[in-house]
Design a protein around this motif. Structure first.
Motif, short mmCIF file in Angstrom:
data_model
loop_
_atom_site.label_atom_id
_atom_site.label_comp_id
_atom_site.label_asym_id
_atom_site.label_seq_id
_atom_site.Cartn_x
_atom_site.Cartn_y
_atom_site.Cartn_z
N ASN A 54 -18.21 -30.15 -45.36
CA ASN A 54 -19.01 -31.10 -44.59
C ASN A 54 -19.70 -30.42 -43.40
O ASN A 54 -20.90 -30.60 -43.16
CB ASN A 54 -18.10 -32.23 -44.11
N PHE A 55 -18.95 -29.62 -42.67
CA PHE A 55 -19.56 -28.97 -41.50
C PHE A 55 -20.66 -28.00 -41.93
O PHE A 55 -21.73 -27.95 -41.32
CB PHE A 55 -18.50 -28.23 -40.68
N ALA A 56 -20.41 -27.22 -42.99
CA ALA A 56 -21.44 -26.30 -43.47
C ALA A 56 -22.70 -27.05 -43.89
O ALA A 56 -23.83 -26.60 -43.63
CB ALA A 56 -20.90 -25.47 -44.64
N LEU A 57 -22.52 -28.21 -44.51
CA LEU A 57 -23.66 -29.01 -44.95
C LEU A 57 -24.47 -29.53 -43.78
O LEU A 57 -25.69 -29.35 -43.72
CB LEU A 57 -23.14 -30.18 -45.80
N ILE A 58 -23.81 -30.18 -42.82
CA ILE A 58 -24.57 -30.83 -41.75
C ILE A 58 -25.16 -29.84 -40.75
O ILE A 58 -26.13 -30.15 -40.07
CB ILE A 58 -23.73 -31.92 -41.05
N MET A 59 -24.60 -28.62 -40.66
CA MET A 59 -25.22 -27.62 -39.78
C MET A 59 -26.34 -26.87 -40.48
O MET A 59 -27.09 -26.12 -39.85
CB MET A 59 -24.19 -26.61 -39.28
N GLY A 60 -26.46 -27.03 -41.81
CA GLY A 60 -27.54 -26.40 -42.55
C GLY A 60 -27.25 -24.98 -42.97
O GLY A 60 -28.16 -24.14 -43.01
N LEU A 105 -25.85 -27.26 -30.04
CA LEU A 105 -24.79 -26.73 -30.90
C LEU A 105 -25.32 -25.66 -31.85
O LEU A 105 -24.69 -24.62 -32.05
CB LEU A 105 -24.14 -27.86 -31.69
N MET A 106 -26.50 -25.92 -32.42
CA MET A 106 -27.10 -24.95 -33.35
C MET A 106 -27.37 -23.62 -32.64
O MET A 106 -27.11 -22.54 -33.19
CB MET A 106 -28.41 -25.49 -33.91
N SER A 141 -23.14 -35.50 -33.73
CA SER A 141 -24.56 -35.22 -33.54
C SER A 141 -25.16 -34.46 -34.71
O SER A 141 -26.29 -34.71 -35.14
CB SER A 141 -24.78 -34.44 -32.24
N LEU A 142 -24.39 -33.52 -35.27
CA LEU A 142 -24.91 -32.75 -36.41
C LEU A 142 -25.11 -33.65 -37.63
O LEU A 142 -26.05 -33.42 -38.41
CB LEU A 142 -23.96 -31.60 -36.74
N TYR A 143 -24.27 -34.66 -37.80
CA TYR A 143 -24.43 -35.57 -38.93
C TYR A 143 -25.75 -36.32 -38.85
O TYR A 143 -26.53 -36.35 -39.81
CB TYR A 143 -23.26 -36.56 -38.97
N TRP A 144 -26.00 -36.91 -37.68
CA TRP A 144 -27.24 -37.68 -37.56
C TRP A 144 -28.46 -36.76 -37.59
O TRP A 144 -29.51 -37.12 -38.15
CB TRP A 144 -27.22 -38.51 -36.28
#
Length: 510
Positions: free
Chosen positions: A373-379, A500-501, A456-459
């Motif tokens: 999930n984290f890898a996905l939402i951070m791109g 965060l990015m 925040s990364l999800y949205w």
């Protein structure tokens, strides 16, 4: 005198009933098994994974010899051992003046292609250790607008008769997943997977891995995996007896310091061939029929094997070798360093990565809803995520790992495997774990300095991928929620995500 054939047995084909072994002549043919550099190093495998496969191979070769087979076994540190499977086959072909090679089809496209290029005469037999043949899966998939595991799973239930009541599913429902989402608490009785003391063969392998793979990731010791079929079956019996009854209720739960909960930890043995999938399903069904485990637990466990495992294997075979290069969402960021060293203030990721490096294991929700999930939402770039999963888990072979990673966790195949991206904010992790209670971040905040990064990364993930995801009916409600937020709230969320990015890109601690 009739020339022998070589019978190739790979490190994930450690089954006495392997099709190549059934077709071979014990009095004439020569089994070839080899610990080769190309297989041990095509990715930087976890030390425990290498040790498990090498030890299991050596134990299996020993069993074959005891059963009267002639085995030509090549060890990794033998200077005469070739670098590749093809090279080793050619060496043995010359040594025994053999008449071709008998083999069971490889699970991975990479190795299939290598053998196709090998200048020997091969007789390749189907791998019938699976419940559905690849031809059967292709026939099922042909002409369907979408491929959904649930419908394939029902076909497998009908085919095998597992958990069936005549023509109907046992209990009147095909799927009891709605009953299998209870969060766990620390006061539960926690069984543990069976731990096996390394024997002389395994100790020798552990020494080899320490010597030959010092820079590979992960902890090698303590090493407790079973390395032969008898020990693997004992581990399966312990799971069926002690953990299966509560597996359904808590299969999605996560607890700090509890690495296994009620999970079987049998996939490492199953995927190497030490256990049989249909046998495990029947044993689980017997536990239900005998009144030793409830239907929701048994159905949930059987669905993972009879449904999901068979389904992803079919997808991998059908889609071909280019599947691993797909990137539907165009994600390009590097995977953060904490995926290797666990240096993060996010408790959920620190727990998941720490246990992964120590155990070469994490259960499916940790893989899907935390690291994936984290890898996905951070791109994160999907091929990097794919390689990480292939490296770190002892049960990872590309045929099972790639669809789970690229399709299920990263949506890189555009929805072929899953009907929507498995992206979520921190709410899901908070609901299914106790991680958030001790985290440096606040799971209830979205844009503040101490807000949970997942929020925040999800949205932001939804916002930046709107063009590709907005039309998905299962995502419509979330986009309506985003659109109802005030402009300043959306902007603050984007700002927190950008901060965060930037920290991730600069290698700063998050």
């Amino acid at each position: 005198m009739v020339a022998p054939r070589l019978v190739l047995v790979l490190g994930d084909q450690l089954s006495p009933g392997l099709s190549a072994l059934r077709a071979a002549d014990k009095d004439r043919d020569v089994i070839v098994m080899a610990e080769v550099r190309d297989e041990a190093s095509y990715v930087g495998h976890h030390k425990k994974k290498i040790a498990f496969i090498f030890s299991a191979m050596r134990h299996f070769a020993q069993d074959l010899e005891a059963d009267g087979w002639r085995v030509a076994y090549s060890r990794y540190d033998d200077p005469e051992t070739s670098r590749s499977i093809c090279g080793e086959l050619m060496r043995r072909h010359s040594e025994f003046e053999a008449n071709g090679v008998l083999a069971t089809e490889c699970g991975e496209w990479r190795l299939r292609q290598a053998l196709e290029a090998c200048p020997l005469a091969f007789d390749i037999l189907p791998d019938d250790r699976f419940i559905a043949s690849t031809k059967e899966f292709h026939a099922w998939a042909e002409g369907r607008k979408s491929l959904r595991m649930e419908y394939f799973y029902r076909e497998m239930r009908r085919k095998t008769g597992i958990l069936m009541d005549g023509e109907d599913p046992e209990g009147g429902k095909w799927n009891y997943d709605s009953e299998n989402r209870k969060p766990a608490k620390q006061d539960l009785f926690m069984p543990s997977p069976m731990r096996h003391e390394p024997d002389a063969i395994t100790e020798e392998v552990l020494d080899l891995v320490e010597r030959e793979f010092p820079d590979n990731l992960g902890h090698l010791r303590p090493f407790w995996f079973a390395t032969d079929a008898i020990a693997a079956k004992r581990a399966a019996s312990k799971f069926m007896r002690e953990a299966l009854p509560s597996f359904g209720d808590y299969q999605d739960a996560m607890l700090t310091g509890e690495r296994f909960l009620y999970h079987s930890v049998l996939s490492v043995y199953l995927n190497a061939g030490l256990l049989d999938p249909l046998d495990l399903c029947k044993r689980a069904e017997d536990a239900y029929r005998d009144g030793n485990a409830p239907l929701n637990a048994v159905e949930g466990y059987i669905r993972q094997i009879l449904g999901w495992r068979e389904f992803v294997r079919g997808i991998y075979d059908m889609e071909g070798p280019d599947y691993t290069s797909r990137n539907h969402l165009g994600a390009t960021r590097d995977l953060p360093g904490f995926y290797w060293d666990a240096e993060t203030d996010m408790t959920c990721l620190r727990e998941a990565v720490t246990q992964t490096m120590e155990e070469a294991y994490a259960h499916h929700i940790q893989r899907l809803m935390v690291t994936g999930n984290f890898a996905l939402i951070m791109g994160a770039e999907p091929v990097q995520v794919h390689q990480w999963y292939l490296e770190v888990y002892a049960d990872a072979y590309e045929w099972v790992e790639a669809p789970n990673t690229l399709g299920m966790t990263q949506f890189a195949d555009g929805g072929l495997l899953g009907s929507k991206p498995y992206a979520s904010s921190g709410k899901y992790i908070d609901r299914m774990s106790d991680y958030c209670g001790t985290c440096a971040y606040d799971v209830k905040k979205r844009s503040e300095e101490n807000a949970c990064p997942f929020n925040s990364l999800y949205w932001d993930f939804l916002d930046r991928n709107r063009e590709k995801l907005e039309g998905n009916p299962r995502m419509a409600q979330m986009y309506r929620t985003w659109d109802r937020m005030k402009d300043e709230s959306r902007e603050a969320t984007r700002g927190r995500a950008a901060q965060l990015m930037q920290k991730l890109e600069q290698g700063e601690r998050v």
